[in-house]
Write a protein that holds these residues in place. Structure first.
Motif, PDB file in Angstrom:
ATOM      1  N   GLU A 424       0.831  -1.208   0.000  1.00  0.00           N
ATOM      2  CA  GLU A 424       0.000   0.000   0.000  1.00  0.00           C
ATOM      3  C   GLU A 424       0.869   1.264   0.000  1.00  0.00           C
ATOM      4  O   GLU A 424       0.777   2.109   0.888  1.00  0.00           O
ATOM      5  CB  GLU A 424      -0.957   0.000   1.198  1.00  0.00           C
ATOM      6  N   PRO A 425       1.708   1.421  -1.028  1.00  0.00           N
ATOM      7  CA  PRO A 425       2.613   2.572  -1.062  1.00  0.00           C
ATOM      8  C   PRO A 425       1.874   3.859  -1.409  1.00  0.00           C
ATOM      9  O   PRO A 425       0.750   3.828  -1.939  1.00  0.00           O
ATOM     10  CB  PRO A 425       3.588   2.199  -2.177  1.00  0.00           C
ATOM     11  N   THR A 426       2.508   4.979  -1.115  1.00  0.00           N
ATOM     12  CA  THR A 426       2.007   6.281  -1.573  1.00  0.00           C
ATOM     13  C   THR A 426       2.732   6.736  -2.823  1.00  0.00           C
ATOM     14  O   THR A 426       2.231   7.575  -3.570  1.00  0.00           O
ATOM     15  CB  THR A 426       2.180   7.345  -0.476  1.00  0.00           C
ATOM     16  N   VAL A 427       3.937   6.178  -3.053  1.00  0.00           N
ATOM     17  CA  VAL A 427       4.722   6.484  -4.249  1.00  0.00           C
ATOM     18  C   VAL A 427       5.200   5.165  -4.856  1.00  0.00           C
ATOM     19  O   VAL A 427       5.819   4.353  -4.171  1.00  0.00           O
ATOM     20  CB  VAL A 427       5.954   7.360  -3.925  1.00  0.00           C
ATOM     21  N   LEU A 428       4.885   4.958  -6.124  1.00  0.00           N
ATOM     22  CA  LEU A 428       5.324   3.765  -6.837  1.00  0.00           C
ATOM     23  C   LEU A 428       6.328   4.181  -7.910  1.00  0.00           C
ATOM     24  O   LEU A 428       6.006   4.967  -8.802  1.00  0.00           O
ATOM     25  CB  LEU A 428       4.139   3.055  -7.486  1.00  0.00           C
ATOM     26  N   VAL A 429       7.534   3.651  -7.826  1.00  0.00           N
ATOM     27  CA  VAL A 429       8.563   3.881  -8.845  1.00  0.00           C
ATOM     28  C   VAL A 429       8.647   2.615  -9.689  1.00  0.00           C
ATOM     29  O   VAL A 429       8.931   1.532  -9.171  1.00  0.00           O
ATOM     30  CB  VAL A 429       9.932   4.189  -8.202  1.00  0.00           C
ATOM     31  N   VAL A 430       8.378   2.748 -10.990  1.00  0.00           N
ATOM     32  CA  VAL A 430       8.400   1.580 -11.883  1.00  0.00           C
ATOM     33  C   VAL A 430       9.438   1.829 -12.978  1.00  0.00           C
ATOM     34  O   VAL A 430       9.346   2.802 -13.717  1.00  0.00           O
ATOM     35  CB  VAL A 430       7.020   1.291 -12.497  1.00  0.00           C
ATOM     36  N   ASP A 431      10.421   0.944 -13.052  1.00  0.00           N
ATOM     37  CA  ASP A 431      11.503   1.070 -14.017  1.00  0.00           C
ATOM     38  C   ASP A 431      11.254   0.087 -15.156  1.00  0.00           C
ATOM     39  O   ASP A 431      11.281  -1.121 -14.964  1.00  0.00           O
ATOM     40  CB  ASP A 431      12.837   0.771 -13.324  1.00  0.00           C
ATOM     41  N   GLU A 432      10.998   0.617 -16.360  1.00  0.00           N
ATOM     42  CA  GLU A 432      10.675  -0.180 -17.544  1.00  0.00           C
ATOM     43  C   GLU A 432       9.525  -1.148 -17.237  1.00  0.00           C
ATOM     44  O   GLU A 432       9.680  -2.372 -17.261  1.00  0.00           O
ATOM     45  CB  GLU A 432      11.901  -0.959 -18.035  1.00  0.00           C
ATOM     46  N   PRO A 433       8.324  -0.622 -16.955  1.00  0.00           N
ATOM     47  CA  PRO A 433       7.223  -1.478 -16.480  1.00  0.00           C
ATOM     48  C   PRO A 433       6.736  -2.502 -17.484  1.00  0.00           C
ATOM     49  O   PRO A 433       6.142  -3.507 -17.094  1.00  0.00           O
ATOM     50  CB  PRO A 433       6.114  -0.464 -16.158  1.00  0.00           C
ATOM     51  N   THR A 434       6.971  -2.281 -18.785  1.00  0.00           N
ATOM     52  CA  THR A 434       6.445  -3.220 -19.788  1.00  0.00           C
ATOM     53  C   THR A 434       7.544  -3.835 -20.643  1.00  0.00           C
ATOM     54  O   THR A 434       7.282  -4.323 -21.738  1.00  0.00           O
ATOM     55  CB  THR A 434       5.410  -2.526 -20.691  1.00  0.00           C
ATOM     56  N   ARG A 435       8.776  -3.837 -20.144  1.00  0.00           N
ATOM     57  CA  ARG A 435       9.875  -4.414 -20.923  1.00  0.00           C
ATOM     58  C   ARG A 435       9.660  -5.916 -21.096  1.00  0.00           C
ATOM     59  O   ARG A 435       9.481  -6.664 -20.146  1.00  0.00           O
ATOM     60  CB  ARG A 435      11.218  -4.182 -20.215  1.00  0.00           C
ATOM     61  N   GLY A 436       9.648  -6.355 -22.358  1.00  0.00           N
ATOM     62  CA  GLY A 436       9.584  -7.783 -22.647  1.00  0.00           C
ATOM     63  C   GLY A 436       8.243  -8.431 -22.407  1.00  0.00           C
ATOM     64  O   GLY A 436       8.180  -9.646 -22.249  1.00  0.00           O
ATOM     65  N   ILE A 437       7.156  -7.662 -22.379  1.00  0.00           N
ATOM     66  CA  ILE A 437       5.838  -8.278 -22.210  1.00  0.00           C
ATOM     67  C   ILE A 437       4.975  -7.971 -23.426  1.00  0.00           C
ATOM     68  O   ILE A 437       5.197  -6.999 -24.145  1.00  0.00           O
ATOM     69  CB  ILE A 437       5.143  -7.833 -20.903  1.00  0.00           C
ATOM     70  N   ASP A 438       3.998  -8.832 -23.659  1.00  0.00           N
ATOM     71  CA  ASP A 438       3.220  -8.746 -24.888  1.00  0.00           C
ATOM     72  C   ASP A 438       2.250  -7.578 -24.864  1.00  0.00           C
ATOM     73  O   ASP A 438       1.997  -6.963 -23.824  1.00  0.00           O
ATOM     74  CB  ASP A 438       2.453 -10.056 -25.116  1.00  0.00           C
ATOM     75  N   VAL A 439       1.669  -7.302 -26.030  1.00  0.00           N
ATOM     76  CA  VAL A 439       0.850  -6.103 -26.188  1.00  0.00           C
ATOM     77  C   VAL A 439      -0.413  -6.156 -25.330  1.00  0.00           C
ATOM     78  O   VAL A 439      -0.861  -5.137 -24.787  1.00  0.00           O
ATOM     79  CB  VAL A 439       0.504  -5.883 -27.681  1.00  0.00           C
ATOM     80  N   GLY A 440      -0.986  -7.361 -25.173  1.00  0.00           N
ATOM     81  CA  GLY A 440      -2.182  -7.471 -24.342  1.00  0.00           C
ATOM     82  C   GLY A 440      -1.888  -7.196 -22.875  1.00  0.00           C
ATOM     83  O   GLY A 440      -2.612  -6.454 -22.202  1.00  0.00           O
ATOM     84  N   THR A 441      -0.799  -7.792 -22.364  1.00  0.00           N
ATOM     85  CA  THR A 441      -0.405  -7.561 -20.977  1.00  0.00           C
ATOM     86  C   THR A 441       0.048  -6.126 -20.781  1.00  0.00           C
ATOM     87  O   THR A 441      -0.174  -5.517 -19.727  1.00  0.00           O
ATOM     88  CB  THR A 441       0.717  -8.537 -20.567  1.00  0.00           C
ATOM     89  N   LYS A 442       0.697  -5.561 -21.805  1.00  0.00           N
ATOM     90  CA  LYS A 442       1.132  -4.164 -21.730  1.00  0.00           C
ATOM     91  C   LYS A 442      -0.069  -3.248 -21.510  1.00  0.00           C
ATOM     92  O   LYS A 442      -0.027  -2.340 -20.675  1.00  0.00           O
ATOM     93  CB  LYS A 442       1.856  -3.778 -23.022  1.00  0.00           C
TER      94      LYS A 442
END
Length: 513
Positions: A424-442
């Motif tokens: 339950e964070p207040t700040v989410l840092v996401v580094d390359e959140p969709t690297r190497g995942i398919d278009v539907g999952t993206k």
């Protein structure tokens, strides 16, 4: 290089082909009667969502797995590979999505592991190894020291070393599994130039990418898999990206960048004059609640390093970090988590997951204090937590007790997200959140980030995918050589402006100095 005989229809016979191949792992049928042909001098795309069977097919071609049924032929002759060495000796080289380098060995040693040139008395000729590596790097247009230790290389540089390793085999068939996932646009074009040269020499290329534009840029034909079955093999000429998406997911895809309008609140994360000598300098920005801020720039600009310093993995030399207005003790991930920060790292396999541990154990890792008692983890609580987040994130799995390493790349990314969102964070840092995942999952990940922001979460997103940056960010921060060079609001952001700031070209009025 041998010449393949013509087929009955007048076309050259394939260099490598699968015919009616099936493969199961326990009760899971990964491939069902799939056929594929690769021809000399041609680039052929393999498309499909995560879990469609692409990785299994690649591993059969590479000799990692043996098919349960069907035939594998090389130059028209049936072959059986007893292991990866057989496939390699047959001229098949594979560049996998996740680099697999020996961290404590040099780049040159990684490339020529097990086949180093020898001098008298069987001693390794280190000069010849370094010289051959330097020649490969020059061929790729890469400035990497052959003697540099692999540990500490960026994902992009690790991938380039893997590419150099594959090229060193003079392969007749080159299989490329997401080779550009961590590369910049210029690095990708440089790689494609190398691939075009290899094709001109007669190399057959199998190319896998979730970046559909790359498939249309490089390949002439595409084979699409869905749920382990062959959907179609067809020329790309005349197809559109939407056509290919429909074949992959079996339906029309909703909007890829479903960004919801939000009203940003108070600053949730404030960074002032953050500096780490030799890495980044004088970086200042803020992320407000309900806002998605993208940190863009070329690979090596310092984006991931800033995120790691904010989260406490690396200790900055100067500067201040505040979460919700309260100062954050630098260099302490524990303090960062307690303050409400969460970090989804760029390299999920190395830094985000324990690959041999179960899905439920990975999701529960950030909650051991709540799930445990007297040093023991309550399995019922761990399983309930995992089940809840698996449902929320639409995780595709067989059993929660299965090792997370059995999941597709996209589902592994969902596990990392679940692990941190459960805090339950207040700040989410996401580094390359969709690297190497398919278009539907993206699209699912984008929808999740948009919903989280609409619910008040502050999101700092680091991405090398420029359409993702432009499609999802309320503001774009751009870095160049360790410095913040631009801050661009959503309605003013476009590819030209972001790339100008990322490459250090003069910026226009209104951008940050």
């Amino acid at each position: 290089m041998s010449t393949t005989a013509p087929a009955a229809d007048g076309r050259a016979a394939p260099v490598l082909a699968l015919e009616g191949v099936s493969k199961s792992f326990g009760t899971v049928r990964a491939l069902r009667e799939v056929s594929l042909s690769l021809h000399a001098g041609q680039a052929h795309a393999l498309a499909g969502e995560n879990g469609a069977g692409k990785s299994t097919l690649i591993k059969i071609l590479a000799g990692v797995h043996a098919p349960d049924a069907g035939t594998l032929t090389l130059d028209g002759t049936p072959v059986t590979f007893s292991g990866p060495a057989d496939a390699r000796d047959a001229g098949i080289a594979v560049i996998y999505q996740e680099p697999t380098l020996f961290a404590d060995l040099s780049i040159a040693e990684n490339i020529f592991m097990g086949r180093q040139p020898r001098r008298s008395l069987g001693r390794i000729d280190h000069t010849a190894v370094r010289s051959a590596t330097a020649a490969l790097m020059e061929r790729l247009g890469v400035d990497l020291d052959p003697g540099r230790v692999a540990r500490g290389l960026s994902i992009a540089d690790q991938q380039l070393v893997e590419i150099a390793k594959a090229l060193s085999f003079d392969a007749r068939v080159l299989i490329m599994d997401e080779p550009t996932a961590a590369l910049t646009g210029s690095e990708t074009e440089r790689l494609f130039s190398v691939v075009d040269a290899l094709r001109a020499e007669g190399t057959a290329v199998l190319f896998i990418s979730h970046r559909l534009g790359e498939i249309f840029r490089l390949c002439g034909h595409v084979t699409t898999l869905r749920d382990g079955q062959l959907v179609a093999t067809e020329p790309l000429d005349g197809l559109t990206e939407d056509d290919l998406v429909r074949r992959m997911v079996g339906r029309d895809l909703d909007e890829l960048y479903p960004k919801q309008p939000t009203r940003p609140g108070e600053p949730a994360l404030t960074v002032r004059r953050l500096t780490r000598e030799g890495v980044f300098h004088d970086v200042s920005f803020e992320v407000r609640s309900g806002e998605i801020v993208a940190l863009a720039g070329l690979v090596g600009a310092g984006r991931s390093e800033v995120a790691q310093a904010v989260f406490g993995i690396d200790r900055p030399d100067a500067g201040e970090i505040r979460v919700g207005g309260a100062p954050l003790r630098p260099g302490s991930p524990t303090a960062a988590v307690r303050a409400g920060l969460a970090l989804v790292p760029e390299d999920r396999r190395q830094c985000g997951l324990v690959m041999a541990a179960s899905i439920e154990r990975n999701i529960g890792l950030t909650g051991l204090g709540k799930l445990g008692r007297a040093g023991l983890v309550r399995r019922a609580g761990e399983r309930a937590r995992a089940s809840d987040w698996a449902l929320k994130l639409r995780l595709k799995y067989d059993r929660l007790t299965d090792p997370v390493g059995l999941l597709s790349g996209g589902n592994q990314q969902k596990v990392v997200l679940a692990k941190w969102l459960a805090t339950e964070p207040t700040v989410l840092v996401v580094d390359e959140p969709t690297r190497g995942i398919d278009v539907g999952t993206k699209a699912e990940v984008h929808r999740l980030l948009s919903t989280l922001a609409a619910d008040g979460l502050a999101v700092l997103m680091i991405s090398s995918d420029l359409p993702e940056v432009l499609g999802m960010a309320d503001r774009v921060l751009v870095m160049h050589e360790g410095r913040l060079t631009a801050e661009i609001p959503r309605d003013e952001a476009d590819e030209e402006r972001v790339l100008a700031a990322a490459t250090g070209r003069p910026h226009t009025a209104g951008e940050a100095a």
